[in-house]
Every structure is written in C-alpha cells, then in structure tokens.
Write a protein that holds these residues in place. Structure first.
Motif, short mmCIF file in Angstrom:
data_model
loop_
_atom_site.label_atom_id
_atom_site.label_comp_id
_atom_site.label_asym_id
_atom_site.label_seq_id
_atom_site.Cartn_x
_atom_site.Cartn_y
_atom_site.Cartn_z
N GLY A 96 43.01 56.50 52.24
CA GLY A 96 43.25 55.54 51.18
C GLY A 96 42.02 55.16 50.38
N VAL A 97 41.09 56.09 50.24
CA VAL A 97 39.86 55.81 49.47
C VAL A 97 39.73 56.82 48.35
N TRP A 98 38.93 56.45 47.34
CA TRP A 98 38.64 57.35 46.23
C TRP A 98 37.60 58.38 46.63
N PHE A 99 37.48 59.43 45.83
CA PHE A 99 36.36 60.33 46.01
C PHE A 99 35.07 59.59 45.64
N ASP A 100 34.02 59.79 46.45
CA ASP A 100 32.77 59.06 46.25
C ASP A 100 32.21 59.23 44.85
N GLN A 101 32.35 60.46 44.31
CA GLN A 101 31.65 60.75 43.05
C GLN A 101 32.14 59.92 41.86
N TRP A 102 33.38 59.41 41.93
CA TRP A 102 33.85 58.59 40.81
C TRP A 102 34.45 57.25 41.28
N ALA A 103 34.22 56.89 42.53
CA ALA A 103 34.78 55.65 43.08
C ALA A 103 34.34 54.43 42.27
N ASP A 104 33.06 54.39 41.90
CA ASP A 104 32.57 53.22 41.14
C ASP A 104 33.26 53.11 39.79
N VAL A 105 33.50 54.25 39.14
CA VAL A 105 34.16 54.24 37.84
C VAL A 105 35.59 53.70 37.98
N ALA A 106 36.30 54.18 39.01
CA ALA A 106 37.68 53.73 39.22
C ALA A 106 37.73 52.23 39.51
N THR A 107 36.79 51.76 40.31
CA THR A 107 36.76 50.33 40.64
C THR A 107 36.46 49.50 39.41
N GLU A 108 35.48 49.96 38.63
CA GLU A 108 35.10 49.24 37.42
C GLU A 108 36.27 49.13 36.44
N ARG A 109 37.09 50.19 36.38
CA ARG A 109 38.20 50.19 35.43
C ARG A 109 39.48 49.61 36.01
N GLY A 110 39.42 49.16 37.26
CA GLY A 110 40.57 48.49 37.86
C GLY A 110 41.73 49.41 38.18
N VAL A 111 41.45 50.66 38.52
CA VAL A 111 42.52 51.60 38.85
C VAL A 111 43.17 51.20 40.17
N ALA A 112 44.49 51.06 40.15
CA ALA A 112 45.23 50.68 41.36
C ALA A 112 45.41 51.90 42.27
N ASN A 113 45.41 51.64 43.57
CA ASN A 113 45.56 52.70 44.57
C ASN A 113 47.03 52.80 44.99
N LEU A 114 47.67 53.93 44.65
CA LEU A 114 49.11 54.08 44.90
C LEU A 114 49.42 54.37 46.37
#
Length: 330
Positions: A96-114
């Motif tokens: 249930g985690v993002w790929f490290d290489q773009w995790a910060d970008v997803a968090t910054e943009r508020g992407v919800a985790n399905l």
C-alpha cells in the motif's frame, strides 16, 4: 465543484452498473465501445471529443479534457505525474505504498491511495468521481478483466506500459489527457539530461551487462540489448552484452530480459556489471559471491548498483539511473 456532484455521479454510476449487469445477464449486453467508435485518432490535438486506441485494439471516446484521472496501475502513475496529469487517485504497490521515486510528488499533489496491487474496489473508484480511468494490460497491476465495470463509471483507457518505453507511454497519455505539450516537454527534458551526461562521463572499456541478481536456485533476469535498460545505457555510450536467448527459462520469450539460471551467469563476458534494484553497497552481493569470482566484471572489480528504483523504468527512476551513472563515471 458542487458538493452534490460526487453523490450524483456515484448514484448515476451505480444505476449504470446495474443496467449493464442486467443486460449482460439477459444476453443482450452490447459489446465494447470500440464497435461503434471510429478507428482513427483525431488529427486535431485540441479537439474534443477524441478517440483513444487502447492496447487491446479497442477504442475509447473521451468526451472532454479530463480533470479527474484515476490510475488503477501504480506502474503508470509515475508517467501521468510527470506530464502533470490531474491524477486524483491511484493503485499502489505491494504494502500500500507508492514507488519511492515519485512518492513525494504524489503526496504533494494529494493523490488518494485506492488499493495495493492485486486488489480491486469498484466503490473506491466511484468515490473519486473520475472523468478518465487508466488501466494497464500487463504486470501485477493489470485490471483488464474489470474494464467493463470501470467503463460504466467513466471513459476507461487501456495501456501496455511493459511493451513500450515510458517516453512512448507519455505520448499516449498526453493524447488521452490533452497534455501533449507537457508530454513532449518531459521527453525533451530527459533527452537533454541524457545528452549532457553522455558528454560528461568516461565509459569503461568493453561491454556491460545488467542483471537482477537473485542468487543460486533462482532465475536471474539479464537485460537484453534493445530492451529499455539497454537502450538507456546505450544512449549514454555503453555497449550492452546481449544474453543468449536459449538461457531463458520461461515459456514465452521476452524482448526486455532473459530469465537465466544462476549457472548461466558464469558465461557472461562483460568487464562491467550493473545490478538492478540495489545501490552500490548491496550490489557487492554479486561481487563477493565465491562461485562468480571468475566472472570478468567481478575479476575487474567493476560491479555497480543501478539504483534501488531501477527495475521499473519511468520518468523519475530513469532520471535516477542517469544521475547515478554520471556520479560513477564522470
């Protein structure tokens, strides 16, 4: 956006799903939209609606420029983020985690985790009120069996990230989202970094190979010439050793990797080896393996990690690889 819109869309989607299910049970369900949609894409990139040609050969009509994109495939999300697509939610990798290489970008943009890869929750997609859904046709995050249900919620496109470079995928997604200029910029910016790095490094003599090292008793995938890892290294000036396809242990041949037994690693000839998915320190598991002591790259002391995010190449991990190679050889 009106506060009533998500609820209204959710109810509409549920009603649509119920109708679609009833039709399917009665044997009267229509076939995919591809049966009626035009086969060719619009030549006017600014025009809507437009038609997207899916990886399975069907087509999907996208009525307007998407404002809420859901990516069911975590492997595609990085490319969507790189072209500034309005991603509101995405599937995630195991755990249930993002790929490290773009995790910060997803968090910054508020992407919800399905959900985590391997899971599926139609209600979670409906709750995001998407106007475009992206599905992958290959990999552990593929959900091609759910396209019918997802299409009842919003236009759903199917892409094959495993059969093309991230650059080609970016162009496809740019067309689907009306972000052609952003896709071109992402590719052009990366190409510029590659050219700059190629001119700044001193490539070691001989060929190189790229291995996902799993050790004895396991398959150890070796990157093939012409695959994405080999192509990237070739663009930096390296010559990549192409492993013998007869070493492949899987039923179907692949254009990107040969799944080789541990014993076949002894037959490699390159004086430099890159190990996938690890840093330089962890790459020494290959260099210090006593059975591999006479492998040319081990004997030459030229075994390097290609980076912990290097196995799955997207705009972010590819840039990490290039930056690491520059650090090693400049």
């Amino acid at each position: 956006m009106s506060s009533q819109r998500p609820l209204r869309r959710r109810l509409t989607a549920l009603i649509t799903l119920a109708v679609a299910s009833a039709l399917a049970l009665s044997g009267c369900a229509s076939t995919a939209a591809s049966d009626t949609a035009p086969a060719s894409s619009s030549s006017d990139e600014a025009a809507w609606p437009r038609t997207f040609t899916n990886a399975d050969g069907t087509t999907t009509e996208i009525p307007a420029k998407p404002e809420r994109v859901v990516s069911t495939a975590v492997s595609v999300t990085g490319t969507l983020l790189a072209i500034d697509a309005p991603v509101v939610a995405s599937g995630s990798q195991l755990g249930g985690v993002w790929f490290d290489q773009w995790a910060d970008v997803a968090t910054e943009r508020g992407v919800a985790n399905l959900w985590s890869v391997g899971e599926f929750n139609l209600e979670a997609v409906i709750a995001q009120d998407p106007d475009l859904i992206v599905v992958a046709t290959s990999g552990r995050d593929a959900l091609t069996g759910n396209v019918g249900d997802l299409s009842a919620i919003a236009p759903t496109i199917v892409v094959d990230y495993g059969g093309q470079t991230w650059q080609d995928l970016a162009v496809e997604l740019g067309h689907a989202t009306g972000l052609e200029a952003q896709a071109k910029k992402a590719v052009d910016d990366f190409d510029a970094v590659v050219r700059e790095t190629a001119s700044a490094i001193t490539v070691p003599e001989g060929t190189v190979n790229v291995i996902s090292f799993n050790g004895p008793g396991q398959d150890n995938p070796i990157a093939r010439a012409g695959g994405p890892h080999a192509d990237l290294l070739a663009s930096l000036g390296f010559r990549v050793e192409d492993p013998d396809p007869s070493w492949h242990t899987q039923a179907q041949q692949r254009s990107d990797f040969v799944w080789a037994t541990y014993e076949n690693l002894l037959k490699l000839t390159s004086r430099t080896t890159f190990i996938l998915s690890v840093d330089d320190e962890k790459a020494q598991a290959f260099a210090t393996d006593p059975v591999l002591a006479n492998v040319p790259s081990v004997a030459a002391g030229q075994v390097y990690g290609l980076g912990k995010n290097s196995f799955r190449m997207d705009p972010y991990s590819s840039r990490e690889i290039v930056e690491h190679v520059k650090d090693l050889f400049s």
